[in-house]
Design an enzyme around this catalytic site. Sequence first.
Site, short mmCIF file in Angstrom:
data_model
loop_
_atom_site.label_atom_id
_atom_site.label_comp_id
_atom_site.label_asym_id
_atom_site.label_seq_id
_atom_site.Cartn_x
_atom_site.Cartn_y
_atom_site.Cartn_z
N ASP A 13 0.89 -1.18 0.00
CA ASP A 13 0.00 0.00 0.00
C ASP A 13 0.92 1.22 0.00
O ASP A 13 2.14 1.09 0.11
CB ASP A 13 -0.87 -0.04 1.28
CG ASP A 13 -1.80 1.17 1.40
OD1 ASP A 13 -2.34 1.64 0.38
OD2 ASP A 13 -1.98 1.68 2.53
N SER A 14 0.31 2.40 -0.06
CA SER A 14 1.13 3.60 0.04
C SER A 14 1.59 3.83 1.49
O SER A 14 2.53 4.58 1.72
CB SER A 14 0.33 4.81 -0.42
OG SER A 14 -0.82 4.94 0.39
N CYS A 76 -4.40 -1.55 -1.78
CA CYS A 76 -4.59 -0.12 -1.99
C CYS A 76 -5.51 0.06 -3.19
O CYS A 76 -5.22 -0.44 -4.28
CB CYS A 76 -3.24 0.53 -2.25
SG CYS A 76 -3.34 2.25 -2.76
N GLU A 156 -2.96 8.76 7.84
CA GLU A 156 -1.57 8.29 7.78
C GLU A 156 -0.69 9.03 8.80
O GLU A 156 0.20 8.46 9.40
CB GLU A 156 -1.03 8.50 6.36
CG GLU A 156 0.40 8.08 6.15
CD GLU A 156 0.58 6.57 5.98
OE1 GLU A 156 -0.39 5.88 5.67
OE2 GLU A 156 1.72 6.10 6.16
N CYS A 187 -10.97 3.01 0.12
CA CYS A 187 -9.58 3.36 0.40
C CYS A 187 -9.24 2.60 1.68
O CYS A 187 -9.99 2.71 2.67
CB CYS A 187 -9.42 4.86 0.61
SG CYS A 187 -7.80 5.33 1.27
N HIS A 189 -7.14 3.04 3.93
CA HIS A 189 -6.92 3.88 5.11
C HIS A 189 -8.23 4.12 5.88
O HIS A 189 -8.24 4.20 7.10
CB HIS A 189 -6.33 5.23 4.70
CG HIS A 189 -4.85 5.19 4.46
ND1 HIS A 189 -4.29 4.55 3.39
CD2 HIS A 189 -3.82 5.71 5.19
CE1 HIS A 189 -2.97 4.69 3.45
NE2 HIS A 189 -2.66 5.38 4.52
#
Length: 272
Positions: A13-14, A76, A156, A187, A189
């Site tokens: 993922d990022s 992601c 994040e 998403c 997150h």
Amino acid sequence: MKINSLSPIGIFDSGIGGLIIAKEIKIQMPNEYFIYFGDTINMPYGDKSKNFIIDHSMKIVSFLYKKKCKALVIACNSIASNALDVIKEKFHKKILIFNVIDPVIKNNIFLSSKRIGIIATPATIRSNFYIEKIKKYYHHLDIIKISTSLLAPIIEKGDNIEKINNVIKYYLNFLQLKSIDRLLLACTHYLFFKQEIENFFHGKVHLIDIQKIVVQEIKKQLNKKKLLCIYPNYNKIPIFYTSSYIPSFFEKKVRTLFGKNVFIKTHSFNWI
Ligand code: DGL
């Protein structure tokens, strides 16, 4: 490359979003060993171009492939919706590839819905990937999509809960007026805030347990290919990579979800 059921699963993922998927893998497949990559230096992917997302994710995929992973989990939505075709084209003969979008859409979850909401990063919304897939399987659905660009970066960063709740409210107020019956947190997150989002709608909007559906599918496919690890992998400690330094919030999240017995390392690519 020789792989077997003891080989690791590569997850990426990022940043911290994919940790939710990794945690669910640990819950549903406790014997599995995995290697995680969070491209924290380039996070957020949500505001990047399609080409940027393709170039960077291909580097991460090559890295995980070289680590002899038996499967790859694109944890992601921004990557899956912009780079899945390219990743598959280059790697589908070499490694099993999973993503967080297809298993959810194919799960019949929207059959009883009339109008659904989708919240996602600008890169995911812009790709139209969800809309094309959903329309293919569910002709009857009305879809309200919103690009929630501020959300992933503050999650994040580990901003305080009050600030995050205010941003969530800011976006969801609009959806509340649209009488949706389901909401897709598109998403990874956002999955950290499923409860807060559910509370916002007072239980009137159904939220989908994305991680559960995704990992059920991974387990099913690994089993089918005789790649499911059925013996405890005691000596294999999960490794979490970040690009460049290790952000303290990333480390905190890893330790909260997976305990002390983990390796947290960095790996820098030559991004140019
Ligand atoms: N977790 C990523 C997703 O599912 C996005 C976060 C980002 O913008 O980097 O889309």
